[in-house]
Design an enzyme around this catalytic site. Structure first.
Site, PDB file in Angstrom:
ATOM      1  N   LYS A 110       0.858  -1.191   0.000  1.00  0.00           N
ATOM      2  CA  LYS A 110       0.000   0.000   0.000  1.00  0.00           C
ATOM      3  C   LYS A 110       0.893   1.239   0.000  1.00  0.00           C
ATOM      4  CE  LYS A 110      -3.820   1.946   2.756  1.00  0.00           C
ATOM      5  NZ  LYS A 110      -4.697   1.700   3.905  1.00  0.00           N
ATOM      6  N   ASP A 122      -1.411  10.601  -6.134  1.00  0.00           N
ATOM      7  CA  ASP A 122      -0.008  10.324  -6.456  1.00  0.00           C
ATOM      8  C   ASP A 122       0.366   8.860  -6.209  1.00  0.00           C
ATOM      9  OD1 ASP A 122      -0.094  10.195  -3.726  1.00  0.00           O
ATOM     10  OD2 ASP A 122       1.387  11.785  -3.371  1.00  0.00           O
ATOM     11  N   GLY A 123      -0.588   8.066  -5.723  1.00  0.00           N
ATOM     12  CA  GLY A 123      -0.300   6.654  -5.497  1.00  0.00           C
ATOM     13  C   GLY A 123       0.567   6.389  -4.281  1.00  0.00           C
ATOM     14  N   ARG A 180     -14.110  -6.397  -1.304  1.00  0.00           N
ATOM     15  CA  ARG A 180     -14.943  -5.524  -0.468  1.00  0.00           C
ATOM     16  C   ARG A 180     -16.384  -5.570  -0.946  1.00  0.00           C
ATOM     17  NH1 ARG A 180     -10.668  -1.448   0.148  1.00  0.00           N
ATOM     18  NH2 ARG A 180      -8.807  -2.548  -0.515  1.00  0.00           N
ATOM     19  N   ASP A 251     -16.515   0.499   0.336  1.00  0.00           N
ATOM     20  CA  ASP A 251     -15.213   0.061  -0.219  1.00  0.00           C
ATOM     21  C   ASP A 251     -14.220  -0.232   0.894  1.00  0.00           C
ATOM     22  OD1 ASP A 251     -15.617   2.999  -0.113  1.00  0.00           O
ATOM     23  OD2 ASP A 251     -13.464   3.056  -0.464  1.00  0.00           O
ATOM     24  N   ASN A 252     -14.573   0.099   2.136  1.00  0.00           N
ATOM     25  CA  ASN A 252     -13.705  -0.223   3.260  1.00  0.00           C
ATOM     26  C   ASN A 252     -14.325  -1.311   4.133  1.00  0.00           C
ATOM     27  OD1 ASN A 252     -11.928   1.734   2.385  1.00  0.00           O
ATOM     28  ND2 ASN A 252     -12.730   3.320   3.721  1.00  0.00           N
TER      29      ASN A 252
HETATM   30  P1  AMP Z   1      -9.183   5.239   1.169  1.00  0.00           P
HETATM   31  O1  AMP Z   1      -9.685   6.536   1.654  1.00  0.00           O
HETATM   32  O2  AMP Z   1      -7.732   4.982   1.501  1.00  0.00           O
HETATM   33  O3  AMP Z   1     -10.063   4.090   1.495  1.00  0.00           O
HETATM   34  O4  AMP Z   1      -9.163   5.362  -0.421  1.00  0.00           O
HETATM   35  C1  AMP Z   1     -10.311   5.652  -1.193  1.00  0.00           C
HETATM   36  C2  AMP Z   1      -9.944   5.604  -2.668  1.00  0.00           C
HETATM   37  O5  AMP Z   1      -8.975   6.605  -2.978  1.00  0.00           O
HETATM   38  C3  AMP Z   1      -9.314   4.302  -3.122  1.00  0.00           C
HETATM   39  O6  AMP Z   1      -9.733   4.054  -4.442  1.00  0.00           O
HETATM   40  C4  AMP Z   1      -7.849   4.596  -3.066  1.00  0.00           C
HETATM   41  O7  AMP Z   1      -7.098   3.756  -3.909  1.00  0.00           O
HETATM   42  C5  AMP Z   1      -7.795   6.034  -3.524  1.00  0.00           C
HETATM   43  N1  AMP Z   1      -6.616   6.739  -3.009  1.00  0.00           N
HETATM   44  C6  AMP Z   1      -6.372   7.088  -1.723  1.00  0.00           C
HETATM   45  N2  AMP Z   1      -5.187   7.723  -1.615  1.00  0.00           N
HETATM   46  C7  AMP Z   1      -4.658   7.773  -2.854  1.00  0.00           C
HETATM   47  C8  AMP Z   1      -3.444   8.309  -3.396  1.00  0.00           C
HETATM   48  N3  AMP Z   1      -2.540   8.905  -2.639  1.00  0.00           N
HETATM   49  N4  AMP Z   1      -3.261   8.166  -4.720  1.00  0.00           N
HETATM   50  C9  AMP Z   1      -4.158   7.557  -5.511  1.00  0.00           C
HETATM   51  N5  AMP Z   1      -5.318   7.052  -5.061  1.00  0.00           N
HETATM   52  C10 AMP Z   1      -5.568   7.146  -3.749  1.00  0.00           C
HETATM   53 MG    MG Z   2     -10.160   2.219   1.259  1.00  0.00          MG
END
Ligand code: AMP
Ligand code: MG
Length: 493
Positions: A110, A122-123, A180, A251-252
């Protein structure tokens, strides 16, 4: 070095994921490696490579042989609104391994760089949230609560740009799977019934093999019921330790019943069902006391996604799904009562237990008492009334708890068992050490601002034995002092 991969998810059709390799980082450095978990996964601990080599793997600079990295597709309801395409925007599934118990486990990086689902992101992951997830997920596991695990954490040697410039990190996450509710919604939103069926069958094989013999609509209705049972059990466990997930979006919500995605999660200190920490949860949608209601809301979204598999007649499908969803309240109540009875040292069921528990919660609320410590002190009170004083000290107003104690003692007496045994059982389920928000914050601050990982390591070691008194670590059991109190937590995405 890695155990052999046994690929499953990436054997599903191409539309379930996107193939992509993690983006290498400048200077990977290993900051945590979970040896007991590695052992469980089948790593050969006697033949581990150097820390530098491990860091390269856990940063994604090297892809282990046999892995076929993919970013998984999923959709999701975020704060009630549907987003048809989310997907792994910064995570990559390396593949599955069969652990020493014969269970299939996902290994995911991650923060591994941009994927086709990154959209504007930015991934990457800042180091702080990586450390938070590592600490809290491992603490949840130590408390016996189903959760994804943390195998490793590295720093990347690269900055991550958020409101400020932060050091970057990568977390290696291990899960029963990363499927999920939102994965089902992804296919449902596209009208891809074949995809939905393939996914459901994959999930049954992996997480609910007891359903393998069922066919037709019954097969998928029973799947919904089984997922519902695990969610009810999971959220009841959260409630029992004061855990607030913070972003219970679909999604979580892992279909396996594990806790997943530790973002702005936090632990309640003074008991109050309205407790919220997440900076993005302005309406309190994901407050402590709302979690069971949100869980069933999320399950209803799963039911909607699965409708085409229940019955060709939509009206019929809806009726059957509704009947399943309506079981949640009873199921959750039973799970919650079981958790709370255990916390109170009660091995048998009495009709009035629900009332007894509610009265205690009311006393905790009116007394602004620390949830965790109060239950822990109560264990001491089971064994000896001389411990009452230490319990009462948790309360700012103690009338209600003083009135409650004799009721509980009378109920305990009806158990007809030695009180010492009740106390010991209570200590085995009421943690003394939880990842208190200020401790987590202090560990993160030291790591991020001073490159000092000692507080992180110490906290992790304390949290690995949550039920055992650890002399010298008394401060880790204490609630935050007023100047230490954390009032807001952040996703840090
Ligand atoms: P999360 O809030 O971590 O559950 O993420 C919600 C969505 O946003 C998911 O599709 C994640 O892959 C995407 N996401 C979260 N942070 C990033 C990031 N820094 N770069 C690209 N996608 C992100
Ligand atoms: Mg998530």
């Amino acid at each position: 070095m890695f155990p052999a991969f046994s690929l499953h998810y990436s054997r599903l059709p191409e539309r379930f994921y996107e193939r992509f390799n993690p983006e290498p980082v400048r200077l990977p450095q290993l900051i945590a490696f979970n040896r007991p978990l590695a052992e469980e996964l089948g790593f050969d601990l006697a033949a581990l490579p150097s820390r530098e080599e491990l860091a390269r793997y856990f940063a994604g600079n090297a892809v282990p042989p046999g892995a076929e990295p993919v970013a998984q597709a999923y959709a999701g309801h975020q704060f009630g609104g549907f987003v048809p395409r989310l997907g792994d925007g910064r995570a990559v599934l390396l593949g599955e391994v069969v652990d020493r118990h014969g269970r299939l486990r996902d290994i995911q990086l991650k923060g591994a760089g941009r994927t086709p689902s990154s959209r504007g992101g930015d991934g990457r992951a800042p180091l702080g949230p990586v450390l938070r997830e590592y600490l809290v997920s491992e603490a949840m596991h130590a408390m016996g609560i189903p959760t994804t695990r943390s195998l490793a954490a590295v720093t990347t040697g690269e900055p991550v740009y958020r409101e400020t410039v932060l050091p970057g990190g990568v977390l290696t996450r291990v899960a029963a799977s990363h499927i999920r509710i939102g994965t089902f919604e992804y296919f449902a939103a596209r009208g891809d019934v074949e995809g939905l069926r393939l996914l459901a069958d994959h999930v049954i094989e992996r997480h609910y093999p007891q359903l393998a013999g069922l066919a037709g609509g019954e097969r998928y209705l029973t799947l919904l019921a089984a997922v519902l049972e695990r969610q009810a059990a999971l959220v009841a466990r959260w409630m029992g330790v004061g855990f607030i997930h913070g972003v219970m979006n679909t999604d979580n919500t892992a279909i396996s019943g594990e806790t997943i995605d530790y973002g702005p999660c936090a632990f309640m200190e003074a008991y109050d069902p309205r407790t919220v920490f997440s900076s993005i949860d302005q309406s309190g949608r994901y407050a402590y006391g709302n979690q069971p209601g949100i869980a069933v809301w999320n399950l209803a979204r799963l039911a909607e996604a699965l409708l085409p598999l229940f019955d060709a007649d939509e009206q019929c499908a809806i009726e059957q799904a509704t009947e399943v969803i309506e079981r949640f309240a009873g199921r959750y109540q039973a799970e919650w009562l079981a958790v709370m009875r255990a916390k109170l040292g009660l091995a048998h069921e009495h009709e009035a237990d629900g009332e007894l528990i509610e009265a205690l919660l009311q006393a905790l609320y009116s007394g602004r008492a620390d949830f965790t410590l109060s239950f822990r002190r109560l264990a001491d009170c089971a064994a000896s009334p001389s411990a009452d004083q230490a319990l009462l000290e948790q309360f700012r107003v103690s009338d209600a708890i003083q009135a409650w104690l004799p009721r509980w003692r009378e109920r305990l007496a009806a158990e007809e068992q030695p009180l010492e045994a009740a106390a010991a059982r209570m200590r085995a389920v009421n943690p003394l050490y939880i990842p208190r928000n200020h401790l987590v914050e202090q560990a993160i601050t030291a790591a991020v601002e001073e490159d000092d990982f000692k507080p992180f390591e110490t906290l992790q070691a304390v949290l690995a034995r949550p039920f055992e008194e650890q002399p010298g670590y008394e401060r880790y059991a204490q609630p935050a002092a007023p100047h230490e109190r954390v009032v807001r937590t952040f996703c840090g995405t």
